[in-house]
Write a protein that holds these residues in place. Structure first.
Motif, PDB file in Angstrom:
ATOM      1  N   GLY A  28       0.805  -1.214   0.000  1.00 31.86           N
ATOM      2  CA  GLY A  28       0.000   0.000   0.000  1.00 31.86           C
ATOM      3  C   GLY A  28       0.836   1.260   0.000  1.00 31.86           C
ATOM      4  O   GLY A  28       1.976   1.275  -0.456  1.00 31.86           O
ATOM      5  N   GLY A  29       0.240   2.336   0.507  1.00 33.78           N
ATOM      6  CA  GLY A  29       0.870   3.647   0.505  1.00 33.78           C
ATOM      7  C   GLY A  29      -0.195   4.714   0.397  1.00 33.78           C
ATOM      8  O   GLY A  29      -1.391   4.423   0.546  1.00 33.78           O
ATOM      9  N   LEU A  30       0.231   5.947   0.112  1.00 33.88           N
ATOM     10  CA  LEU A  30      -0.698   7.069   0.181  1.00 33.88           C
ATOM     11  C   LEU A  30      -1.076   7.694  -1.161  1.00 33.88           C
ATOM     12  O   LEU A  30      -2.038   8.441  -1.229  1.00 33.88           O
ATOM     13  N   PHE A  31      -0.317   7.413  -2.239  1.00 41.35           N
ATOM     14  CA  PHE A  31      -0.573   8.092  -3.512  1.00 41.35           C
ATOM     15  C   PHE A  31      -0.749   7.094  -4.649  1.00 41.35           C
ATOM     16  O   PHE A  31      -0.113   6.043  -4.675  1.00 41.35           O
ATOM     17  N   ASP A  32      -1.592   7.472  -5.615  1.00 41.16           N
ATOM     18  CA  ASP A  32      -1.810   6.609  -6.781  1.00 41.16           C
ATOM     19  C   ASP A  32      -0.880   7.002  -7.920  1.00 41.16           C
ATOM     20  O   ASP A  32      -0.019   7.892  -7.777  1.00 41.16           O
ATOM     21  N   ALA A  33      -1.049   6.375  -9.065  1.00 40.50           N
ATOM     22  CA  ALA A  33      -0.160   6.620 -10.203  1.00 40.50           C
ATOM     23  C   ALA A  33      -0.310   8.020 -10.776  1.00 40.50           C
ATOM     24  O   ALA A  33       0.583   8.502 -11.486  1.00 40.50           O
ATOM     25  N   ASP A  34      -1.410   8.699 -10.460  1.00 41.15           N
ATOM     26  CA  ASP A  34      -1.612  10.087 -10.894  1.00 41.15           C
ATOM     27  C   ASP A  34      -1.112  11.082  -9.862  1.00 41.15           C
ATOM     28  O   ASP A  34      -1.386  12.277  -9.963  1.00 41.15           O
ATOM     29  N   GLN A  35      -0.393  10.580  -8.852  1.00 46.18           N
ATOM     30  CA  GLN A  35       0.193  11.407  -7.785  1.00 46.18           C
ATOM     31  C   GLN A  35      -0.881  12.110  -6.953  1.00 46.18           C
ATOM     32  O   GLN A  35      -0.660  13.175  -6.394  1.00 46.18           O
TER      33      GLN A  35
END
Length: 435
Positions: free
Chosen positions: A221-228
């Protein structure tokens, strides 16, 4: 071989641009030199990344630069962490700033938005010819890439890794964990001898939010998607925080941890109250004394989803458009990277090295913990941009040592919010702050 104090590391990453007549903080260790375009030198500003030996040696390396032809010489300034955001923003806005500098891990991305950064593409192309480019650890240069070019060059690494006290695990009759389940099992055994297995500090001067994000990355996981864009409420993140809640509810975390500073956590490690935890590279040196030699770096844990990973901070050096000579800035950096190895081989503590050649030296390899961080942990490291990408970007400043992140971590660890509620609140807060 480690970075300097974790207390400073909280300051050195979150960079919020300061506008309007803010006063600059004091610049120390100034030294002048002549040469170059109209006699103007390349001004190199560096942060005090290590111990008391760092800045004097760094200054010596800098002033040892002998430019060729009419290229400018270099000067050196050590910029203190206190109020450094004001120092840089004021100087850059007024045109009195450096030609080359380090700073926070997100600083270059912020200044690039203001068109103050000289991109490093030409420099990196030249390094492909002299071998420097291939000397970087895998994936690091990519963290500096933006659609407009490379905003900076990786300089030193900070990361969050699993530490444990060997004697306490042996006393509890357990071996170092290798996955989330064996971590729970080890925590249960440690609890029986009155020791906490989930050591964490989540006060205003703690790094608990970094630990939670590191664990999210561990689970994919994490906090940002591929579109930042912020994308916090995901199955991977929910599963991670459910696991964290289990650690808390079973009594594996010191209840005081919700308000602990990093210094409070060091005290708990020293006192034998913490036996395991996810911490910075310099933990053993910070704990020191008789306990330091009992501190060991474990293996990356395999998460519930079968993944490995952690959060890392690729601190960097950047070039500015305000320079007497762009070729001079690039020539100086080429010299500096070819000659900076003593900062690590002489134990000045500037974080973990980004060059394979430095990591391979016998002096660096003499620290088994540091060597393991490079060989075993660095390959699974990801930045704040995870899981969407490798490269950093300006909006990661929203999650880099900000009040929203401290509030998020405290709400989870205090059990005052469910994982879904905590992640939803964070998502809404970050979305409202997007620029």
């Amino acid at each position: 071989m480690t970075n300097s104090t974790s207390a400073a590391s909280l300051t050195r990453r979150g960079f919020m641009a300061v506008t309007g007549g803010a006063a600059a903080a004091t610049l120390l260790a100034a030294c002048s030199a002549s040469g170059g375009s109209n006699g103007k030198p390349i001004k190199f500003w560096n942060m005090p990344w290590g111990n008391v030996k760092f800045a004097p040696l760094d200054k010596k390396i800098t002033l040892g630069y002998k430019p060729s032809g009419s290229l400018p010489a270099a000067t050196y300034q050590s910029v203190q962490w206190a109020n450094f955001t004001t120092t840089f923003s004021s100087a850059v806005a007024s045109g009195t700033g450096p030609a080359v500098s380090s700073g926070s891990g997100t600083q270059a991305f912020q200044f690039a938005k203001q068109h103050k950064i000289a991109y490093a593409d030409d420099l990196l192309d030249s390094w492909k010819k002299n071998g420097l480019y291939d000397d970087f650890l895998p994936g690091l240069i990519d963290t500096m890439k933006t659609p407009d070019g490379y905003v900076a060059v990786p300089y030193n690494l900070d990361m969050r890794v699993l530490w444990y006290r060997k004697a306490l695990l042996e006393k509890a009759g357990v071996t170092p964990p290798t996955d989330w389940q064996s971590y729970l099992d080890a925590c249960e055994a440690l609890k029986k001898i009155g020791v906490y297995g989930f050591g964490i500090a989540s006060g205003a001067q703690g790094n608990g939010f970094q630990v939670l994000v590191a664990m999210m990355i561990n689970n994919g996981g994490g906090l940002f998607d591929a579109d930042q864009k912020p994308n916090c409420v995901t199955e991977a993140n929910l599963q991670t925080l459910d696991y964290v809640v289990e650690l808390v509810k079973k009594g594996y975390m010191d209840p005081g941890s919700v308000g602990y500073s990093t210094n409070n956590a060091y005290s708990q490690w020293k006192a034998g109250r913490f036996a395991m935890g996810i911490e910075a590279p310099g933990l053993a040196q910070q704990v020191a004394g008789d306990v330091g030699p009992d501190m060991y770096v474990g293996d990356p844990l395999v998460s519930a989803s079968g993944k490995k990973g952690t959060l890392s901070f690729p601190n960097n050096i950047m070039m500015y458009t305000n320079t007497p000579s762009q070729k001079g800035s690039e020539a100086f950096l080429t010299y500096y990277y070819k000659h900076m190895a003593p900062l690590w081989t002489q134990n000045t503590g500037p974080g973990l090295p980004v060059l394979k050649s430095i990591a391979a030296t016998k002096e660096f390899q003499a620290d088994a913990n540091a060597a393991k961080m490079i060989s075993v942990w660095q390959p699974v490291c990801k930045t704040w941009a995870a899981p969407g990408g490798a490269a950093l970007f300006a909006n990661v400043a929203l999650v880099d040592s900000t009040p929203a992140m401290t509030t998020f971590a405290q709400s989870v660890l205090s059990l005052k919010a469910t994982p879904k509620d905590a992640l939803t609140t964070l998502q809404n807060t970050l979305t409202s702050q997007l620029k």
